[in-house]
Design a protein around this motif. Structure first.
Motif, PDB file in Angstrom:
ATOM      1  N   GLY A 152     -48.435 -96.746 161.670  1.00 30.22           N
ATOM      2  CA  GLY A 152     -47.010 -96.669 161.334  1.00 30.22           C
ATOM      3  C   GLY A 152     -46.189 -95.889 162.337  1.00 30.22           C
ATOM      4  N   ASN A 153     -46.693 -95.752 163.561  1.00 34.78           N
ATOM      5  CA  ASN A 153     -45.975 -95.006 164.594  1.00 34.78           C
ATOM      6  C   ASN A 153     -45.227 -95.899 165.570  1.00 34.78           C
ATOM      7  OD1 ASN A 153     -46.523 -92.011 164.280  1.00 34.78           O
ATOM      8  ND2 ASN A 153     -48.501 -92.959 163.877  1.00 34.78           N
ATOM      9  N   GLN A 203     -46.502-100.594 156.322  1.00 33.08           N
ATOM     10  CA  GLN A 203     -45.310-100.550 155.472  1.00 33.08           C
ATOM     11  C   GLN A 203     -45.701-100.395 154.005  1.00 33.08           C
ATOM     12  OE1 GLN A 203     -43.730-104.248 157.103  1.00 33.08           O
ATOM     13  NE2 GLN A 203     -41.900-103.156 157.807  1.00 33.08           N
ATOM     14  N   LYS A 204     -46.670-101.174 153.574  1.00 31.48           N
ATOM     15  CA  LYS A 204     -47.124-101.127 152.184  1.00 31.48           C
ATOM     16  C   LYS A 204     -47.662 -99.741 151.822  1.00 31.48           C
ATOM     17  CE  LYS A 204     -50.494-103.162 149.057  1.00 31.48           C
ATOM     18  NZ  LYS A 204     -51.691-103.990 148.945  1.00 31.48           N
ATOM     19  N   ILE A 237     -43.513 -93.912 160.197  1.00 31.56           N
ATOM     20  CA  ILE A 237     -42.079 -94.161 160.040  1.00 31.56           C
ATOM     21  C   ILE A 237     -41.768 -94.822 158.703  1.00 31.56           C
ATOM     22  CG2 ILE A 237     -42.176 -96.403 161.249  1.00 31.56           C
ATOM     23  CD1 ILE A 237     -39.255 -93.943 161.456  1.00 31.56           C
ATOM     24  N   PHE A 238     -42.715 -95.586 158.173  1.00 33.69           N
ATOM     25  CA  PHE A 238     -42.475 -96.321 156.932  1.00 33.69           C
ATOM     26  C   PHE A 238     -42.528 -95.427 155.696  1.00 33.69           C
ATOM     27  CE2 PHE A 238     -44.326 -99.324 160.048  1.00 33.69           C
ATOM     28  CZ  PHE A 238     -43.165-100.017 160.304  1.00 33.69           C
ATOM     29  N   ALA A 239     -42.853 -94.159 155.887  1.00 34.54           N
ATOM     30  CA  ALA A 239     -42.783 -93.191 154.793  1.00 34.54           C
ATOM     31  C   ALA A 239     -41.342 -92.706 154.606  1.00 34.54           C
ATOM     32  CB  ALA A 239     -43.705 -92.007 155.078  1.00 34.54           C
ATOM     33  N   LYS A 240     -40.512 -92.936 155.604  1.00 32.13           N
ATOM     34  CA  LYS A 240     -39.111 -92.515 155.551  1.00 32.13           C
ATOM     35  C   LYS A 240     -38.290 -93.531 154.768  1.00 32.13           C
ATOM     36  CE  LYS A 240     -39.261 -89.300 159.005  1.00 32.13           C
ATOM     37  NZ  LYS A 240     -38.828 -87.965 158.753  1.00 32.13           N
ATOM     38  N   ILE A 258     -34.945 -97.527 160.428  1.00 32.62           N
ATOM     39  CA  ILE A 258     -34.292 -98.550 161.246  1.00 32.62           C
ATOM     40  C   ILE A 258     -35.225 -98.878 162.406  1.00 32.62           C
ATOM     41  CG2 ILE A 258     -32.304 -99.075 162.719  1.00 32.62           C
ATOM     42  CD1 ILE A 258     -30.715 -97.009 161.094  1.00 32.62           C
ATOM     43  N   SER A 259     -35.398-100.151 162.666  1.00 30.59           N
ATOM     44  CA  SER A 259     -36.233-100.554 163.800  1.00 30.59           C
ATOM     45  C   SER A 259     -35.572-100.092 165.102  1.00 30.59           C
ATOM     46  CB  SER A 259     -36.415-102.068 163.818  1.00 30.59           C
ATOM     47  OG  SER A 259     -35.178-102.705 164.087  1.00 30.59           O
ATOM     48  N   PRO A 260     -36.358 -99.853 166.149  1.00 38.66           N
ATOM     49  CA  PRO A 260     -35.781 -99.393 167.422  1.00 38.66           C
ATOM     50  C   PRO A 260     -34.761-100.381 168.001  1.00 38.66           C
ATOM     51  CG  PRO A 260     -38.155 -99.112 167.432  1.00 38.66           C
ATOM     52  CD  PRO A 260     -37.815 -99.882 166.190  1.00 38.66           C
TER      53      PRO A 260
END
Length: 170
Positions: free
Chosen positions: A117-118, A140-141, A146-149, A153-155
């Protein structure tokens, strides 16, 4: 004659696909962010040649000034800084960086950044990579990295928003 041309064409294709543009070993000297590193070739445990910037192919990490950008960079530092890696890549991006897949101890680091997730799978440039899609969906699941936030927003969206804000100022 046609048969010889077909055989030669096939041989050239095989060489392009299977021969990496880099020799086997490189040392990661610097990590710019979660998807870009600087390396030097190593021979007999000695660094040689020029510094080469490598953009990890098929992934896109948060920008340094974006939420989670520092954490993504730090993760890549923990994975490979000062380590000897193998890099496979042929093409360069518009900034002159080699687009490559980085391996450390036979582990694909590009995939590892997505799995943890980095970084995002950069579908736009790696559309057919089903494995990377599955790694991102699992991250993500499981709300990794990042998906813990909330409201991540994608880069590429982050960069687009920045460009639009800059246009409005001018």
């Amino acid at each position: 004659m046609k048969k010889i041309n077909k055989i030669l064409g096939l041989l050239v294709f095989i060489l392009i696909i299977y021969v990496p543009c880099f020799a086997e070993n490189y040392k990661v000297l610097y990590v710019s962010d979660g998807d870009t590193v600087a390396v030097k070739r190593t021979e007999n445990d000695k660094e040689t040649g020029e510094l080469i910037k490598v953009r990890l192919f098929g992934i896109d990490a948060p920008e340094i000034n974006q939420d989670y950008g520092y954490e993504s960079k730090q993760t890549l530092i923990n994975f490979i800084r000062n380590k000897n890696v193998k890099i496979y890549g042929k093409k360069k991006d518009r900034y002159g960086r080699v687009l490559g897949t980085v391996y450390y101890n036979n582990e694909n680091i590009n995939e590892k950044m997505v799995k943890t997730g980095n970084a995002w799978w950069y579908e736009k440039y790696d559309k057919k990579n089903v494995r990377m899609k599955q790694y991102q969906e699992a991250a993500q699941k499981n709300k990794l990295g990042i998906f813990a936030k909330k409201n991540y927003i994608s880069p590429w969206e982050f960069r687009k928003i920045k460009r639009e804000k800059k246009k409005r100022k001018n």
